[in-house]
Design a protein around this motif. Structure first.
Motif, mmCIF file in Angstrom:
data_model
loop_
_atom_site.group_PDB
_atom_site.id
_atom_site.type_symbol
_atom_site.label_atom_id
_atom_site.label_comp_id
_atom_site.label_asym_id
_atom_site.label_seq_id
_atom_site.Cartn_x
_atom_site.Cartn_y
_atom_site.Cartn_z
ATOM 1 N N UNK A 117 -65.442 -46.272 78.320
ATOM 2 C CA UNK A 117 -64.573 -45.142 78.013
ATOM 3 C C UNK A 117 -65.395 -43.856 78.036
ATOM 4 N N UNK A 118 -64.862 -42.822 78.671
ATOM 5 C CA UNK A 118 -65.608 -41.587 78.868
ATOM 6 C C UNK A 118 -66.057 -40.929 77.575
ATOM 7 N N UNK A 119 -65.187 -40.841 76.607
ATOM 8 C CA UNK A 119 -65.547 -40.202 75.338
ATOM 9 C C UNK A 119 -66.627 -40.996 74.612
ATOM 10 N N UNK A 120 -66.476 -42.320 74.585
ATOM 11 C CA UNK A 120 -67.483 -43.175 73.942
ATOM 12 C C UNK A 120 -68.833 -43.015 74.636
ATOM 13 N N UNK A 121 -68.798 -43.015 75.963
ATOM 14 C CA UNK A 121 -70.034 -42.901 76.739
ATOM 15 C C UNK A 121 -70.769 -41.604 76.413
ATOM 16 N N UNK A 122 -70.048 -40.491 76.383
ATOM 17 C CA UNK A 122 -70.683 -39.204 76.161
ATOM 18 C C UNK A 122 -71.176 -39.048 74.717
ATOM 19 N N UNK A 166 -74.622 -39.273 89.195
ATOM 20 C CA UNK A 166 -74.747 -40.334 90.195
ATOM 21 C C UNK A 166 -73.934 -41.565 89.789
ATOM 22 N N UNK A 167 -74.019 -41.929 88.510
ATOM 23 C CA UNK A 167 -73.328 -43.125 88.036
ATOM 24 C C UNK A 167 -71.814 -42.928 88.025
ATOM 25 N N UNK A 168 -71.341 -41.809 87.487
ATOM 26 C CA UNK A 168 -69.895 -41.579 87.402
ATOM 27 C C UNK A 168 -69.268 -41.425 88.782
ATOM 28 N N UNK A 171 -71.429 -29.947 78.842
ATOM 29 C CA UNK A 171 -71.412 -28.852 77.872
ATOM 30 C C UNK A 171 -70.523 -29.161 76.677
ATOM 31 N N UNK A 172 -69.527 -30.009 76.895
ATOM 32 C CA UNK A 172 -68.609 -30.357 75.808
ATOM 33 C C UNK A 172 -69.266 -31.264 74.774
ATOM 34 N N UNK A 173 -70.176 -32.159 75.231
ATOM 35 C CA UNK A 173 -70.730 -33.174 74.336
ATOM 36 C C UNK A 173 -72.222 -32.999 74.027
#
Length: 207
Positions: free
Chosen positions: A130-135, A171-173, A192-194
């Protein structure tokens, strides 16, 4: 654990009570876990202590790591520009803008390579998370790196590690889907958000 703590205490006490009083010049002893550094004002003091360290450690069933142990000049009068690694940092002879001697510090290349490999592998392993969890997790990892390595004089090295991580994230995303490629501007927006920019966490020069 108790045995290790006792051993460290014995070594510290040995230097302060048995070694230091016998020295001609000044000396400084720094230890963290099993790694220690002894600084001497005089080379003959350094050689004398170095000759006795193997026997002292041998009493506790320990051996000196030859590849990590050496006596060398370091300071404003050294013409060889020596450097040494200690606790993940490389300390080297440098100068201020006015030409005065100072001790330079940067992240040890070996440790930096390991850190890069580790963060790259972690991003690959969690490519589809999940993007939020990852960041959020990535932000925690980078904050931990910054808190340890971002000391006076080493901020640029930390900034380079952040940039490397951002490039690997891109690269990964971009490989999560064959159809939708992630633009660099979108990566920058997410970043910049995280992710908070690195800053100096420990000012060595105030001590």
């Amino acid at each position: 654990m108790l045995a290790n703590v006792y051993l460290h205490y014995v070594l510290d006490l040995w230097f302060e009570k048995a070694v230091k009083p016998q020295l001609v010049g000044k000396s400084w002893y720094v230890r963290y876990a099993d790694d220690f550094l002894i600084m001497f004002e005089r080379e003959d003091d350094a050689n004398a202590v170095m000759a006795n360290i193997p026997a002292r450690l041998g009493k506790f069933g320990l051996e000196v790591a030859i590849e990590k142990t050496r006596v060398f000049p370091f300071g404003r009068n050294d013409c060889n520009k020596n450097s040494f690694d200690f606790l993940g940092f490389t300390f080297y002879e440098a100068k201020t803008r006015k030409g005065a001697f100072r001790v330079g510090i940067r992240t040890c290349e070996k440790k930096l390579k390991q850190k890069r490999q580790a963060i790259s592998q972690w991003l690959w392993d969690h490519m589809h998370a999940d993007g939020e969890w990852l960041m959020k997790r990535l932000a925690q990892k980078l904050a931990g790196h910054c808190q340890y390595y971002s000391v006076s004089g080493n901020l640029r090295s930390v900034e380079k590690f952040y940039l490397y991580t951002q490039l690997r994230l891109h690269w990964v995303l971009s490989r999560r889907s064959q159809r939708a490629k992630v633009s660099w501007s979108r990566i920058q927006e997410i970043w910049d958000q995280y992710i908070k920019p690195p800053k100096v966490c420990v000012n060595l020069w105030q001590y």
